[in-house]
Design an enzyme around this catalytic site. Sequence first.
Site, short mmCIF file in Angstrom:
data_model
loop_
_atom_site.label_atom_id
_atom_site.label_comp_id
_atom_site.label_asym_id
_atom_site.label_seq_id
_atom_site.Cartn_x
_atom_site.Cartn_y
_atom_site.Cartn_z
N HIS A 185 0.89 -1.29 -0.30
CA HIS A 185 0.29 -0.08 -0.10
C HIS A 185 0.57 1.27 0.44
O HIS A 185 2.02 1.28 0.79
CB HIS A 185 -1.04 0.21 1.13
CG HIS A 185 -1.86 1.33 1.25
ND1 HIS A 185 -2.84 1.51 0.00
CD2 HIS A 185 -1.90 2.33 1.69
CE1 HIS A 185 -3.61 3.12 0.66
NE2 HIS A 185 -2.76 3.50 1.60
N GLY A 220 -5.93 2.66 -1.39
CA GLY A 220 -5.38 4.30 -1.96
C GLY A 220 -6.30 4.75 -3.46
O GLY A 220 -5.89 5.76 -3.85
N GLU A 261 -7.73 -2.60 -0.60
CA GLU A 261 -8.74 -2.00 0.41
C GLU A 261 -8.67 -0.93 -0.27
O GLU A 261 -7.73 0.02 -0.20
CB GLU A 261 -7.93 -2.69 1.46
CG GLU A 261 -7.53 -1.72 2.81
CD GLU A 261 -7.47 -0.05 2.93
OE1 GLU A 261 -8.51 -0.07 2.89
OE2 GLU A 261 -6.53 -0.20 2.77
N ARG A 264 -10.19 4.97 1.60
CA ARG A 264 -11.04 6.40 2.30
C ARG A 264 -11.81 5.94 1.27
O ARG A 264 -13.87 6.95 1.42
CB ARG A 264 -10.14 7.70 2.22
CG ARG A 264 -10.08 8.22 0.75
CD ARG A 264 -8.68 9.53 1.17
NE ARG A 264 -7.84 9.48 -0.14
CZ ARG A 264 -7.52 10.61 -0.28
NH1 ARG A 264 -8.24 11.49 0.15
NH2 ARG A 264 -7.34 10.68 -1.32
N ARG A 305 -8.82 16.51 9.58
CA ARG A 305 -7.59 17.24 8.31
C ARG A 305 -7.14 17.45 7.98
O ARG A 305 -6.33 17.97 7.12
CB ARG A 305 -8.80 15.68 7.25
CG ARG A 305 -9.14 14.31 8.09
CD ARG A 305 -9.92 13.80 6.83
NE ARG A 305 -8.75 13.34 5.48
CZ ARG A 305 -8.76 14.18 4.07
NH1 ARG A 305 -9.55 15.14 4.00
NH2 ARG A 305 -8.20 14.03 3.59
N CYS A 335 -7.83 26.69 20.62
CA CYS A 335 -6.18 27.45 21.26
C CYS A 335 -5.25 27.16 19.55
O CYS A 335 -4.37 27.66 20.67
CB CYS A 335 -6.53 27.52 22.53
SG CYS A 335 -5.98 25.93 23.55
#
Length: 411
Positions: A185, A220, A261, A264, A305, A335
């Site tokens: 990967h 990916g 696999e 996302r 992200r 903050c």
Amino acid sequence: MNIENVNVRNIAKQFGTPVYVYSLRILRESIAEIMPLSPVVRFSMKSCSNAKILQEMLNFGIKIDAVSVPEIQRALKAGYEPGDICLTSDVFFTTEDAEFCLKNHIFCSCGSLGMLEEYGETRKRLGFGSDGVSIRINPGEGIGHSKKTNTGGPYSKHGIWYQNLEDAKAIAKKYELRIVGVHTHIGSGGDMEHLSRITGKLVEFAKQFPELRSVNFGGGLPYEYDPEKPQVDIGDYQPILEDRARELEEHFGRPITCEIEPGRRFVAGCGYLIGEVRSLNQTLDENNKRLNYVLTNIGFCHLLRPMAYGSYHPIWFVGDELGEETDLIVAGPVCESGDLLTQKNEEPLARRLPLPQRGDLVVIGGVGAYGHVMSSNYNSQPLIPEIMIEGDKMVQIRRRQTLDDLIREEI
């Protein structure tokens, strides 16, 4: 603005903000798009590990790629069988992890020589037989939408370096391990040219292992976060994978199980994060140019992200009297100056959006992958609820944390 048939204002009114929302329709559309690509498809549950998401994957026959023993345990609780789960540890695991996998018949893909040795030592000490083990190979190159998500090449910690495969074979021989699987990967955000080249490389590596049963070509698959741009067509990946499967079968004289696999791509698009505009602010830059800030209650403790990778996410405001479009920097309440939802290369990046008012809603899109799972209790913020939408129905699949939840484990 609606998510499926439910108005976002109704969601905010019932569950408060911030709140994560998943569209079951979009999730199922993604599943339908991905499933035809390969005979075996795995879901990297680190991207979105809520039990309801896992159960939806299970219903469609999708197997699990886990990266830790707690993830394995979550998948088992969600209804998966041990044979449906592969532990793909990026670098190492403990002796206890190895014992758990051996005792529970979890297939392992070892991502370093040290992990392979740990697995072999534990197996020998416990006197376990073995159905074999897989190794993750670093093919010498990688790609990612950020340097931080590039998981191949010389500056990546992931995988056994492709020139060290003889060392892997020596460890396997030492502990009487059978290397029956290979995996790679290289990161998220590649294109078909990268996928074609890397899958070709992995086939050549695979030919070195005579007992091979499976090849995991990793993931990916690209996902376009900007709704103004066309989504990347992943259909061209299927003939590439079919060619690789034929080449493997011709070499070994038997079928080899091929897996992917896709990362996302499964869940990114189904997720939304609803928050509230709390105030507006202005500054002047070094050129005396006015900078307009929209301050919301969505911080990097809720969505990491943008701060971690400078990632783009679509943003919409929902209000009765939105103003004219202007250049806005959308920020959170945490903050740190880096707590920005619109940024690039660690710098504020204004985006052309209609000017909201205090109390209007803000909706962030594309947060299904690496959204809630990367959230934290920083600033003593509670983890926020997750809601599943199907048509006009709302189902809460995670409640909002309370103060008691936050301090329960403190001594």
